[in-house]
Design a protein around this motif. Structure first.
Motif, mmCIF file in Angstrom:
data_model
loop_
_atom_site.group_PDB
_atom_site.id
_atom_site.type_symbol
_atom_site.label_atom_id
_atom_site.label_comp_id
_atom_site.label_asym_id
_atom_site.label_seq_id
_atom_site.Cartn_x
_atom_site.Cartn_y
_atom_site.Cartn_z
ATOM 1 N N VAL A 135 -5.728 -9.193 -43.288
ATOM 2 C CA VAL A 135 -5.908 -10.008 -44.485
ATOM 3 C C VAL A 135 -4.849 -11.085 -44.560
ATOM 4 N N GLY A 136 -3.606 -10.679 -44.242
ATOM 5 C CA GLY A 136 -2.520 -11.636 -44.348
ATOM 6 C C GLY A 136 -2.455 -12.604 -43.195
ATOM 7 N N GLY A 137 -2.891 -12.167 -42.005
ATOM 8 C CA GLY A 137 -2.702 -13.000 -40.825
ATOM 9 C C GLY A 137 -3.957 -13.519 -40.206
ATOM 10 N N GLY A 138 -5.108 -13.143 -40.736
ATOM 11 C CA GLY A 138 -6.354 -13.519 -40.088
ATOM 12 C C GLY A 138 -6.550 -15.005 -39.984
ATOM 13 N N ALA A 139 -6.280 -15.720 -41.075
ATOM 14 C CA ALA A 139 -6.467 -17.172 -41.055
ATOM 15 C C ALA A 139 -5.508 -17.808 -40.070
ATOM 16 N N LEU A 140 -4.266 -17.286 -40.057
ATOM 17 C CA LEU A 140 -3.275 -17.818 -39.135
ATOM 18 C C LEU A 140 -3.681 -17.566 -37.699
ATOM 19 N N THR B 53 -14.043 -6.230 -26.121
ATOM 20 C CA THR B 53 -13.497 -7.568 -25.942
ATOM 21 C C THR B 53 -12.101 -7.458 -25.350
ATOM 22 N N VAL B 54 -11.829 -8.241 -24.313
ATOM 23 C CA VAL B 54 -10.511 -8.246 -23.678
ATOM 24 C C VAL B 54 -9.902 -9.631 -23.856
ATOM 25 N N GLU B 55 -8.653 -9.671 -24.290
ATOM 26 C CA GLU B 55 -7.969 -10.943 -24.520
ATOM 27 C C GLU B 55 -6.641 -10.971 -23.778
ATOM 28 N N ASN B 56 -6.299 -12.141 -23.255
ATOM 29 C CA ASN B 56 -5.033 -12.376 -22.574
ATOM 30 C C ASN B 56 -4.057 -12.966 -23.575
ATOM 31 N N LEU B 57 -2.927 -12.316 -23.785
ATOM 32 C CA LEU B 57 -1.969 -12.775 -24.780
ATOM 33 C C LEU B 57 -1.129 -13.964 -24.316
ATOM 34 N N VAL B 58 -0.994 -14.152 -23.005
ATOM 35 C CA VAL B 58 -0.102 -15.192 -22.490
ATOM 36 C C VAL B 58 -0.815 -16.539 -22.504
ATOM 37 N N PRO B 59 -0.227 -17.559 -23.120
ATOM 38 C CA PRO B 59 -0.882 -18.867 -23.194
ATOM 39 C C PRO B 59 -1.100 -19.481 -21.818
ATOM 40 N N VAL B 60 -2.102 -20.321 -21.728
ATOM 41 C CA VAL B 60 -2.388 -21.054 -20.501
ATOM 42 C C VAL B 60 -1.160 -21.875 -20.104
ATOM 43 N N GLY B 61 -0.843 -21.819 -18.810
ATOM 44 C CA GLY B 61 0.287 -22.584 -18.307
ATOM 45 C C GLY B 61 1.615 -21.865 -18.358
ATOM 46 N N GLN C 176 3.152 -14.254 -34.133
ATOM 47 C CA GLN C 176 1.695 -14.107 -34.215
ATOM 48 C C GLN C 176 1.159 -13.168 -33.135
ATOM 49 N N VAL C 177 1.835 -13.127 -31.989
ATOM 50 C CA VAL C 177 1.402 -12.219 -30.929
ATOM 51 C C VAL C 177 1.580 -10.772 -31.372
ATOM 52 N N ASN C 178 2.678 -10.500 -32.099
ATOM 53 C CA ASN C 178 2.866 -9.154 -32.641
ATOM 54 C C ASN C 178 1.699 -8.762 -33.539
ATOM 55 N N ILE C 179 1.245 -9.698 -34.362
ATOM 56 C CA ILE C 179 0.104 -9.429 -35.242
ATOM 57 C C ILE C 179 -1.137 -9.146 -34.405
ATOM 58 N N LYS C 180 -1.323 -9.932 -33.353
ATOM 59 C CA LYS C 180 -2.482 -9.769 -32.487
ATOM 60 C C LYS C 180 -2.524 -8.360 -31.893
ATOM 61 N N VAL C 181 -1.360 -7.882 -31.426
ATOM 62 C CA VAL C 181 -1.309 -6.544 -30.836
ATOM 63 C C VAL C 181 -1.550 -5.486 -31.909
ATOM 64 N N ASN C 182 -0.965 -5.676 -33.084
ATOM 65 C CA ASN C 182 -1.164 -4.721 -34.168
ATOM 66 C C ASN C 182 -2.627 -4.601 -34.566
ATOM 67 N N GLU C 183 -3.354 -5.685 -34.477
ATOM 68 C CA GLU C 183 -4.757 -5.673 -34.875
ATOM 69 C C GLU C 183 -5.675 -5.163 -33.765
ATOM 70 N N ASP D 75 7.893 -4.359 -24.348
ATOM 71 C CA ASP D 75 8.596 -3.123 -24.693
ATOM 72 C C ASP D 75 8.951 -3.095 -26.174
ATOM 73 N N ARG D 76 9.382 -4.235 -26.702
ATOM 74 C CA ARG D 76 9.746 -4.287 -28.125
ATOM 75 C C ARG D 76 8.524 -4.062 -29.016
ATOM 76 N N ILE D 77 7.399 -4.667 -28.629
ATOM 77 C CA ILE D 77 6.174 -4.480 -29.406
ATOM 78 C C ILE D 77 5.750 -3.014 -29.393
ATOM 79 N N ILE D 78 5.812 -2.386 -28.231
ATOM 80 C CA ILE D 78 5.433 -0.976 -28.123
ATOM 81 C C ILE D 78 6.336 -0.109 -28.996
ATOM 82 N N GLN D 79 7.639 -0.394 -28.980
ATOM 83 C CA GLN D 79 8.564 0.368 -29.818
ATOM 84 C C GLN D 79 8.221 0.219 -31.288
ATOM 85 N N THR D 80 7.861 -1.001 -31.695
ATOM 86 C CA THR D 80 7.479 -1.238 -33.090
ATOM 87 C C THR D 80 6.208 -0.486 -33.448
#
Length: 350
Positions: free
Chosen positions: A20-25, A68-76, A87-94, A110-115
């Motif tokens: 709800v808080g991050g969807g638009a972002l 659905t499979v998504e790649n978190l690392v931006p192109v380039g 925002q990537v943290n939000i993506k993983v949480n969702e 590793d930090r995201i997994i710990q969180t």
């Protein structure tokens, strides 16, 4: 998440609140992140990947399913050195599942997994490196520069070896089966097909290239992320840059060793990383008889044109790495390697 009957059910209230808080972002930044295999009608579980190679494996394994499979690392961007934003943290949480390369390789993952663990978020963790036999870091590399958690001093770039990459396919397969049990047959069939018809063929074609070579040394104007190619096919990878940064000026000792290798083996063409500095390669050409450099990549990132062509691990192997190894090993002249126009496009690329 999926329940024990394979039905898609609601996520944690924590994730609902994040949505709800991050969807638009998130919708605004989607184009800045990596690729996805999603179609407009997808409403099944989502798996996000911390590294391009394993995103590509997962999307092939999930083909024809609701996943659905998504790649978190931006192109380039390079999958190892890149630092994500919040925002990537939000993506993983969702997400329903997070594909990662095991502890120690990507500190941000590793930090995201710990969180996730600290907050009791039920995102499923899929360690693609589980059970993979790693080799020691090349002697030229400092173990303190790059480690893989409990296997400090081991080289993490195992996926360059198609044989070892098959173990990561198995790990992803088990994770996706757990994610969507009702689609197990499709997932397992896709995985077996990919291993037998794609990775085995890549392995055989690499073997043919190195078997045909009279030279067993490859000079890299980059850091040595390619040791697994050498281990698998019996060739010595000699990096010009002996640290892992591959940037800035080359040390006199590095240059001297490279000059000796080039003279001893009559090397005219060298390999340079697509996502690394060009300066070491240019310096090597200026100070030796090397005529040109051509591209190699450890499949850690993608260029925009590769995304437009829907290139994955297989296409990059055949269109980038294999032609370059043919050239730097002396099997073929640049004009004879790769698809039409390859030599012109990639000679001393910028």
């Amino acid at each position: 998440m999926n329940d024990t009957n394979g039905n898609f059910s609601s996520r944690l209230s924590r994730r609902q609140a994040l949505a709800v808080g991050g969807g638009a972002l998130l919708s605004g930044i989607a184009g800045c992140l990596g690729e996805t295999n999603a179609s407009p009608d997808d409403d099944g579980p989502t798996a996000v990947a911390s590294f391009f190679s394993f995103y590509d494996f997962a999307r092939k394994i999930a083909d024809g399913t609701s996943i659905t499979v998504e790649n978190l690392v931006p192109v380039g961007m390079h999958g190892h050195g890149w630092q994500p934003n919040a925002q990537v943290n939000i993506k993983v949480n969702e997400a329903d599942a997070f594909l990662h390369v095991g502890p120690g390789f990507q500190p941000w993952a590793d930090r995201i997994i710990q969180t996730l663990e600290d907050d009791n978020v039920d995102t499923q963790l899929i360690n693609v490196r589980e059970g993979v036999e790693l080799v020691d870091l090349a002697a030229s590399l400092d173990p303190d520069e790059e480690g893989v958690g409990e296997q400090q001093g081991k080289d993490p770039h195992f996926w360059l070896d198609p044989y070892r990459a098959k173990t990561s396919v198995d790990n992803i397969t088990e994770g996706l089966v757990e994610l969507s049990p009702a689609e197990e047959d499709t997932i397992r069939e896709n995985a077996e097909t990919y291993k037998s018809e794609r990775l085995d063929q890549i392995d055989a074609d690499y073997q043919a290239i190195f078997d045909a070579a009279e030279r067993d040394v490859v000079q890299l104007a980059a850091h040595n992320a390619f040791q697994y190619i050498g281990v698998r096919y019996g060739v010595e990878m000699r990096p010009l840059v002996t640290n892992l940064a591959a940037s800035g000026d080359v040390s006199p000792g590095d240059m001297r060793r490279a000059q000796e290798t080039i003279e001893e083996h009559d090397i005219r063409y060298i390999a340079n990383g697509v996502f690394e500095s060009r300066r070491p390669a240019v310096q090597l050409m200026e100070e030796t008889d090397v005529e040109a450099y051509f591209p190699v990549t450890p499949y850690a990132g993608v260029r925009e044109e590769w995304v437009e062509e829907n290139w994955g691990y297989e296409e990059i192997a055949y269109n980038i790495n294999m032609p370059t190894f043919e050239v730097v090993l002396g099997n073929k002249l640049p004009e004879e390697a790769g698809p039409d126009g390859w030599a012109e496009e990639w000679r001393n690329f910028q």
